[in-house]
Write an enzyme that holds these catalytic residues in place. Structure first.
Site, mmCIF file in Angstrom:
data_model
loop_
_atom_site.group_PDB
_atom_site.id
_atom_site.type_symbol
_atom_site.label_atom_id
_atom_site.label_comp_id
_atom_site.label_asym_id
_atom_site.label_seq_id
_atom_site.Cartn_x
_atom_site.Cartn_y
_atom_site.Cartn_z
ATOM 1 N N LYS A 267 0.979 -1.648 0.612
ATOM 2 C CA LYS A 267 -0.175 0.248 -0.127
ATOM 3 C C LYS A 267 1.002 1.340 0.151
ATOM 4 O O LYS A 267 0.661 1.928 -0.237
ATOM 5 C CB LYS A 267 -0.819 -0.192 1.543
ATOM 6 C CG LYS A 267 -2.257 -0.876 1.237
ATOM 7 C CD LYS A 267 -2.997 -1.294 2.500
ATOM 8 C CE LYS A 267 -3.822 -2.359 2.198
ATOM 9 N NZ LYS A 267 -4.739 -2.358 3.411
ATOM 10 N N CYS A 268 1.817 1.351 0.346
ATOM 11 C CA CYS A 268 2.806 2.347 0.521
ATOM 12 C C CYS A 268 3.823 2.751 -0.917
ATOM 13 O O CYS A 268 4.277 1.634 -1.500
ATOM 14 C CB CYS A 268 3.680 1.503 1.474
ATOM 15 S SG CYS A 268 5.791 2.619 1.667
ATOM 16 N N GLY A 269 3.579 3.957 -1.003
ATOM 17 C CA GLY A 269 4.784 3.886 -3.179
ATOM 18 C C GLY A 269 5.731 4.087 -3.050
ATOM 19 O O GLY A 269 6.069 3.154 -3.676
#
Length: 114
Positions: A10-12
């Site tokens: 979920k983390c860019g």
């Protein structure tokens, strides 16, 4: 070369770091979704030691209750214990190769250990 990434999909920044690793044919990537498979306290301690940073430097503040718990001002042992209990407190992505460990924020820090 082998590389292990402690990844949050979920983390860019984590996704960008993983993309760099996956685009390098000379790198065999192992992906650990640390929210599903948290590292042990001992592994976290080793990762931060090898990265040359303190557990406080690897503490995720945004989106966690770290500040309410007083963790930014806590000692290393307390922070490691909290991270081992709640892996959402671990800032990401951490990448480990035979050349070392980096907290890849920004993702270009990865280049130091390739």
């Amino acid at each position: 070369m082998k590389a292990t990434i402690w990844h949050n999909p979920k983390c860019g920044t984590s996704r960008k770091t993983l993309a760099i690793l996956e685009n390098l044919s000379a790198v065999d990537v192992s992906v650990v979704e640390y929210l599903k498979e948290p590292p042990t306290r001992e592994k976290l301690e080793q990762l931060y030691n090898d990265a040359g940073i303190t557990p406080a430097a690897g503490l995720r503040l945004r989106g966690t209750n770290a500040e309410e718990r007083g963790l930014p001002d806590a000692d290393a042992a307390t922070i490691l214990d909290a991270m081992a209990e709640d892996s959402s407190l671990i800032n990401r992505p951490l990448v480990e190769t035979e050349k070392g460990v980096r907290l890849c924020r920004p993702q270009d820090r990865l280049l130091d250990i390739l």
